[in-house]
Design a protein around this motif. Structure first.
Motif, PDB file in Angstrom:
ATOM      1  N   SER A  68       6.157  13.032   0.620  1.00 47.39           N
ATOM      2  CA  SER A  68       6.810  12.008   1.439  1.00 47.39           C
ATOM      3  C   SER A  68       5.952  10.753   1.528  1.00 47.39           C
ATOM      4  CB  SER A  68       7.123  12.555   2.835  1.00 47.39           C
ATOM      5  OG  SER A  68       5.937  12.789   3.560  1.00 47.39           O
ATOM      6  N   VAL A  69       4.642  10.918   1.604  1.00 47.62           N
ATOM      7  CA  VAL A  69       3.755   9.745   1.616  1.00 47.62           C
ATOM      8  C   VAL A  69       3.837   9.004   0.294  1.00 47.62           C
ATOM      9  CG1 VAL A  69       1.332   9.037   1.684  1.00 47.62           C
ATOM     10  CG2 VAL A  69       2.187  10.698   3.343  1.00 47.62           C
ATOM     11  N   ILE A  70       3.818   9.738  -0.797  1.00 48.66           N
ATOM     12  CA  ILE A  70       3.919   9.107  -2.113  1.00 48.66           C
ATOM     13  C   ILE A  70       5.295   8.453  -2.278  1.00 48.66           C
ATOM     14  CG2 ILE A  70       3.986   9.571  -4.596  1.00 48.66           C
ATOM     15  CD1 ILE A  70       1.909  11.808  -4.063  1.00 48.66           C
ATOM     16  N   GLY A  71       6.361   9.162  -1.855  1.00 52.00           N
ATOM     17  CA  GLY A  71       7.713   8.602  -1.971  1.00 52.00           C
ATOM     18  C   GLY A  71       7.883   7.349  -1.130  1.00 52.00           C
ATOM     19  N   ALA A  72       7.336   7.348   0.089  1.00 51.81           N
ATOM     20  CA  ALA A  72       7.448   6.158   0.936  1.00 51.81           C
ATOM     21  C   ALA A  72       6.650   5.003   0.360  1.00 51.81           C
ATOM     22  CB  ALA A  72       6.964   6.491   2.349  1.00 51.81           C
ATOM     23  N   SER A  73       5.484   5.296  -0.222  1.00 57.89           N
ATOM     24  CA  SER A  73       4.670   4.230  -0.812  1.00 57.89           C
ATOM     25  C   SER A  73       5.366   3.599  -2.007  1.00 57.89           C
ATOM     26  CB  SER A  73       3.311   4.792  -1.254  1.00 57.89           C
ATOM     27  OG  SER A  73       2.613   5.311  -0.151  1.00 57.89           O
ATOM     28  N   ILE A  74       5.928   4.452  -2.852  1.00 60.60           N
ATOM     29  CA  ILE A  74       6.622   3.930  -4.026  1.00 60.60           C
ATOM     30  C   ILE A  74       7.964   3.308  -3.626  1.00 60.60           C
ATOM     31  CG2 ILE A  74       7.679   4.617  -6.229  1.00 60.60           C
ATOM     32  CD1 ILE A  74       5.521   6.741  -6.485  1.00 60.60           C
ATOM     33  N   GLY A  75       8.550   3.786  -2.518  1.00 64.19           N
ATOM     34  CA  GLY A  75       9.863   3.319  -2.077  1.00 64.19           C
ATOM     35  C   GLY A  75       9.911   1.846  -1.729  1.00 64.19           C
ATOM     36  N   PHE A  76       8.755   1.233  -1.432  1.00 63.82           N
ATOM     37  CA  PHE A  76       8.754  -0.209  -1.152  1.00 63.82           C
ATOM     38  C   PHE A  76       9.180  -1.017  -2.367  1.00 63.82           C
ATOM     39  CE2 PHE A  76       5.913   1.013   2.371  1.00 63.82           C
ATOM     40  CZ  PHE A  76       6.543   0.332   3.403  1.00 63.82           C
ATOM     41  N   LYS A  77       8.972  -0.460  -3.569  1.00 64.12           N
ATOM     42  CA  LYS A  77       9.320  -1.189  -4.781  1.00 64.12           C
ATOM     43  C   LYS A  77      10.689  -0.775  -5.326  1.00 64.12           C
ATOM     44  CE  LYS A  77       4.510  -1.541  -6.137  1.00 64.12           C
ATOM     45  NZ  LYS A  77       3.501  -1.133  -7.102  1.00 64.12           N
ATOM     46  N   LEU A  78      11.248   0.335  -4.821  1.00 66.06           N
ATOM     47  CA  LEU A  78      12.515   0.844  -5.345  1.00 66.06           C
ATOM     48  C   LEU A  78      13.692   0.356  -4.490  1.00 66.06           C
ATOM     49  CD1 LEU A  78      11.403   4.484  -6.219  1.00 66.06           C
ATOM     50  CD2 LEU A  78      11.611   2.536  -7.759  1.00 66.06           C
ATOM     51  N   TRP A  80      16.288   1.864  -2.799  1.00 63.05           N
ATOM     52  CA  TRP A  80      16.731   2.480  -1.558  1.00 63.05           C
ATOM     53  C   TRP A  80      15.748   2.295  -0.410  1.00 63.05           C
ATOM     54  CZ3 TRP A  80      18.791   7.872  -3.461  1.00 63.05           C
ATOM     55  CH2 TRP A  80      19.975   7.674  -4.167  1.00 63.05           C
ATOM     56  N   GLY A  81      14.575   1.890  -0.690  1.00 62.02           N
ATOM     57  CA  GLY A  81      13.614   1.622   0.370  1.00 62.02           C
ATOM     58  C   GLY A  81      12.719   2.825   0.674  1.00 62.02           C
ATOM     59  N   PRO A  82      11.708   2.606   1.512  1.00 63.49           N
ATOM     60  CA  PRO A  82      10.697   3.642   1.760  1.00 63.49           C
ATOM     61  C   PRO A  82      11.200   4.841   2.575  1.00 63.49           C
ATOM     62  CG  PRO A  82      10.252   1.703   3.096  1.00 63.49           C
ATOM     63  CD  PRO A  82      11.368   1.338   2.174  1.00 63.49           C
ATOM     64  N   ILE A  83      12.158   4.648   3.462  1.00 61.75           N
ATOM     65  CA  ILE A  83      12.617   5.766   4.303  1.00 61.75           C
ATOM     66  C   ILE A  83      13.356   6.793   3.460  1.00 61.75           C
ATOM     67  CG2 ILE A  83      14.120   6.428   6.210  1.00 61.75           C
ATOM     68  CD1 ILE A  83      13.375   3.768   7.514  1.00 61.75           C
ATOM     69  N   TYR A  84      14.307   6.344   2.665  1.00 60.50           N
ATOM     70  CA  TYR A  84      15.056   7.284   1.827  1.00 60.50           C
ATOM     71  C   TYR A  84      14.145   7.983   0.828  1.00 60.50           C
ATOM     72  CZ  TYR A  84      19.537   5.642   3.612  1.00 60.50           C
ATOM     73  OH  TYR A  84      20.602   5.344   4.410  1.00 60.50           O
ATOM     74  N   TRP A  85      13.260   7.221   0.188  1.00 58.89           N
ATOM     75  CA  TRP A  85      12.381   7.822  -0.808  1.00 58.89           C
ATOM     76  C   TRP A  85      11.341   8.736  -0.155  1.00 58.89           C
ATOM     77  CZ3 TRP A  85      13.673   8.530  -5.526  1.00 58.89           C
ATOM     78  CH2 TRP A  85      14.582   7.673  -6.115  1.00 58.89           C
ATOM     79  N   GLY A  86      10.949   8.452   1.073  1.00 55.39           N
ATOM     80  CA  GLY A  86      10.064   9.371   1.801  1.00 55.39           C
ATOM     81  C   GLY A  86      10.769  10.692   2.097  1.00 55.39           C
ATOM     82  N   LEU A  87      12.057  10.606   2.521  1.00 60.95           N
ATOM     83  CA  LEU A  87      12.828  11.827   2.773  1.00 60.95           C
ATOM     84  C   LEU A  87      13.098  12.610   1.487  1.00 60.95           C
ATOM     85  CD1 LEU A  87      15.367  10.500   5.419  1.00 60.95           C
ATOM     86  CD2 LEU A  87      13.443  12.057   5.794  1.00 60.95           C
ATOM     87  N   ILE A  88      13.380  11.900   0.414  1.00 60.49           N
ATOM     88  CA  ILE A  88      13.588  12.560  -0.880  1.00 60.49           C
ATOM     89  C   ILE A  88      12.295  13.249  -1.326  1.00 60.49           C
ATOM     90  CG2 ILE A  88      14.024  12.149  -3.340  1.00 60.49           C
ATOM     91  CD1 ILE A  88      15.994   9.922  -2.421  1.00 60.49           C
ATOM     92  N   GLY A  89      11.180  12.553  -1.181  1.00 61.17           N
ATOM     93  CA  GLY A  89       9.887  13.142  -1.550  1.00 61.17           C
ATOM     94  C   GLY A  89       9.564  14.366  -0.708  1.00 61.17           C
ATOM     95  N   ALA A  90       9.848  14.301   0.598  1.00 63.44           N
ATOM     96  CA  ALA A  90       9.597  15.450   1.475  1.00 63.44           C
ATOM     97  C   ALA A  90      10.460  16.644   1.061  1.00 63.44           C
ATOM     98  CB  ALA A  90       9.861  15.071   2.928  1.00 63.44           C
TER      99      ALA A  90
END
Length: 152
Positions: A68-78, A80-90
């Protein structure tokens, strides 16, 4: 009077029987009964009434946090944004960790469950007079009985 004692199957059992015979207890009054100890297949999921002390979600939670930390960090550039990518990563991390733990429990740790610590293998029953009970009980404890009980 009867004395009951449980022992592991080792040399101390033979020693206690010979000591009892030396103290005047006849062979006919000493009974040794072997026990069949329970062995059961390892159960994966715990119930309310039984737990084996192992957790299936410990690796999943650790990987969920990391992903989730990695997904949220990368999510700033993607997109859907950091929240969705953090949840996907988790979610991906938790499922991956749970899968790793299930594979470890099912295939790597196929051992039969045995009781932890000492377990009784033989019950020794001694018929004696009440005057001999204290001496016999001391003999049983001195030869490493797991448990001793008396019946009058």
């Amino acid at each position: 009077m009867q004395l009951f004692a449980t022992f592991e199957n080792n040399a101390f059992l033979e020693m206690v029987i010979s000591t009892l015979e030396k103290k005047g207890i006849k062979k006919e009054n000493i009974f040794a009964v072997p026990l069949d100890n329970r062995e059961e297949d390892r159960k994966i999921f715990d119930t309310i009434h039984r737990s084996d002390g192992t957790s299936l979600i410990d690796i999943g939670m650790g990987l969920a946090t990391a992903f989730s930390v990695i997904g949220a960090s990368i999510g700033f550039k993607l997109a859907w944004g950091p929240i969705y990518w953090g949840l996907i990563g988790a979610s991906v991390g938790f499922i991956l960790g749970l899968t790793i733990r299930l594979i470890m429990e099912l295939f790597i740790k196929k051992k039969k469950r045995v009781l932890k610590g000492k377990h009784s293998e033989i019950i020794l029953i001694v018929d004696c007079e009440e005057t001999q009970a204290e001496i016999i009980e001391d003999i049983l404890w001195n030869h490493f009985a797991i448990g001793v009980g008396k019946v009058r």
